[in-house]
Design an enzyme around this catalytic site. Structure first.
Site, short mmCIF file in Angstrom:
data_model
loop_
_atom_site.label_atom_id
_atom_site.label_comp_id
_atom_site.label_asym_id
_atom_site.label_seq_id
_atom_site.Cartn_x
_atom_site.Cartn_y
_atom_site.Cartn_z
N ARG A 1 0.95 -1.24 0.04
CA ARG A 1 0.14 0.06 -0.09
C ARG A 1 0.99 1.11 0.10
O ARG A 1 1.69 1.46 0.92
CB ARG A 1 -1.11 0.12 1.18
CG ARG A 1 -1.42 1.32 1.25
CD ARG A 1 -2.60 1.35 2.41
NE ARG A 1 -3.84 0.67 1.99
CZ ARG A 1 -5.11 0.73 2.64
NH1 ARG A 1 -5.14 1.43 3.70
NH2 ARG A 1 -6.04 0.21 2.20
N HIS B 1 -7.67 0.80 -6.10
CA HIS B 1 -7.68 0.00 -4.87
C HIS B 1 -8.47 -1.42 -5.45
O HIS B 1 -9.69 -1.70 -5.20
CB HIS B 1 -8.63 0.74 -3.73
CG HIS B 1 -8.66 0.31 -2.54
ND1 HIS B 1 -7.89 -1.22 -2.22
CD2 HIS B 1 -9.15 0.48 -1.24
CE1 HIS B 1 -7.96 -1.18 -0.85
NE2 HIS B 1 -8.64 -0.37 -0.37
N GLN C 1 -10.30 -3.72 -3.03
CA GLN C 1 -11.63 -3.30 -2.39
C GLN C 1 -12.72 -3.52 -3.55
O GLN C 1 -13.75 -3.98 -2.89
CB GLN C 1 -11.40 -2.06 -2.03
CG GLN C 1 -12.81 -1.07 -1.51
CD GLN C 1 -13.20 -1.95 -0.10
OE1 GLN C 1 -12.52 -1.75 0.75
NE2 GLN C 1 -14.26 -2.49 -0.01
N ASP D 1 -17.19 7.38 -0.76
CA ASP D 1 -15.96 7.17 -0.08
C ASP D 1 -15.62 8.74 0.57
O ASP D 1 -16.29 9.70 0.06
CB ASP D 1 -15.08 6.76 -1.12
CG ASP D 1 -13.44 6.49 -0.47
OD1 ASP D 1 -13.32 6.71 0.44
OD2 ASP D 1 -12.67 6.75 -1.24
N CYS E 1 -16.52 1.94 1.18
CA CYS E 1 -15.10 0.89 1.48
C CYS E 1 -14.83 1.23 3.06
O CYS E 1 -14.02 0.29 3.52
CB CYS E 1 -14.23 1.46 0.51
SG CYS E 1 -13.72 3.20 0.49
N ARG F 1 -13.71 -8.25 1.97
CA ARG F 1 -12.37 -8.04 1.81
C ARG F 1 -11.25 -9.45 2.06
O ARG F 1 -10.56 -9.59 1.26
CB ARG F 1 -11.68 -7.00 2.63
CG ARG F 1 -12.19 -5.58 2.28
CD ARG F 1 -11.82 -5.09 0.95
NE ARG F 1 -10.28 -5.08 0.96
CZ ARG F 1 -9.44 -4.02 1.20
NH1 ARG F 1 -10.05 -2.98 1.66
NH2 ARG F 1 -7.97 -4.06 1.20
#
Ligand code: CP
Ligand code: NVA
Length: 320
Positions: free
Chosen positions: A117, A144, A147, A239, A279, A307
């Site tokens: 990440r 992402h 996700q 988000d 998310c 996830r």
């Protein structure tokens, strides 16, 4: 043991692949990962061991904070019988302490997969280019994908299929918007991004998603009109308005995005059976009201749980 609870057959042709955007995968391969994720979820729910990566090691490197990604990867790697371990920024300092190529080639001699990440997508691509082991993108400024794989699993569980349904994303044209456009286009679900002018997704990624959608029979649209975008949506997604790394802009962004909130009024325009996804982490009173989040908490935390299952599918398919 029922068919769904038997050990999954792992597709050999995915072995060794990276998971960096979605663009490394065909729509069929993406669907294969979703099927595998659903199988692994059943095994986990029924406490049936599935140590598909026994004895292997997976390194996780974070340059940004995390709850879901860190914990779901760590638990998932253990579930698969492999050994997870964290690399701190002050230990690795990617691209600063040594070249990314040297970090990649060294880690490849010790571990069987690297999850990263960080900020720049190009750093992840460079790591993957030099690593001899698969690299998984655990979030960059641009994408992402882990996700969105979990998000698609959640939509598939709730609605059974993607075609003919619309996902509307309300908010910043960020990493989530980019990956949602690509993911929805690949599975054939219509997607509309509702963002204010100046904060819409990069045209190159919109065009890429549109070209994929042309093949899958879906549509990809970008608009600044929240109400029109939410109308008839099956999934309303949002988000944070300021992503990790944009903390200094957070106050200014509250003004820009004021009208881009998922609230009861906007949601009333979606289909009656619409679900709300986020998310997480969520900022109640900003991109989503507390009322809407709590009303849809069941599916939002199922999404968070997914996830784990989605990433285990990726790991089981590409590592070994
Ligand atoms: N959604 C998500 O990636 O959460 P974390 O930042 O907590 O990992
Ligand atoms: N856009 C958010 C996603 C967090 C999971 C960020 O990058 O901070």
């Amino acid at each position: 043991m029922s068919a769904t609870l038997s050990a999954p057959v792992l597709p050999e042709y995915l072995k060794g692949r990276d998971f960096l955007t979605f663009l490394e995968y065909s729509p069929e391969e993406l669907q294969e990962l979703l099927t595998l994720a659903a199988q692994l979820k059943q095994l986990k729910r029924n406490r049936i061991p599935h140590k598909l990566l026994e004895g292997l090691s997976v390194a996780m490197y974070f340059e940004k904070p995390s709850n879901r990604t860190r914990v779901s990867f760590e638990v998932g790697i253990y579930d698969l019988g492999a050994h997870p371990f964290m690399l701190r920024k002050d230990e690795i300092n990617l691209g600063v302490r040594e070249t990314i190529a040297d970090t990649a080639r060294t880690l490849s001699r010790y571990v069987d997969c690297i999850m990263i990440r960080t900020f720049a997508q190009k750093d992840v691509e460079e790591l993957a280019q030099w690593a001899d082991v698969p690299v998984i993108n655990g979030l960059t400024d641009d994408y992402h994908p882990c996700q969105v794989l979990a998000d698609l699993l959640t939509v598939q569980e709730r609605f059974g299929s993607f075609k003919g349904r619309k996902l509307t994303y309300v908010g910043d044209g960020n990493n989530m918007a980019n990956s949602l456009m690509l993911g929805c286009a690949m599975v054939g679900m219509d997607v509309t991004i509702a963002s204010p002018s100046g904060y819409q997704p990069q045209p190159a990624i919109v065009e890429k998603a549109q070209s994929i959608a042309a093949q899958s029979g879906a549509t990809v649209a970008v608009s600044d009109d929240v109400k029109a975008a939410v109308k008839d949506a099956s999934v309303v997604y949002t988000d944070v308005w300021a992503s990790m790394g944009q903390e200094a802009e957070a106050e200014a962004r509250k003004q820009v995005f004021k009208a881009y909130q998922v609230n009861a009024e906007n949601l009333a325009l979606a289909l009656p059976e619409a679900i709300v996804l986020h998310c997480l982490p969520a900022h109640r009173g900003e991109e989503i009201t507390a009322e809407v989040l709590e009303k849809h908490a069941d599916v939002i935390f199922e999404q968070a749980e997914n996830r784990l299952h989605a990433q285990k599918a990726v790991l089981a398919a590409i590592v070994r």
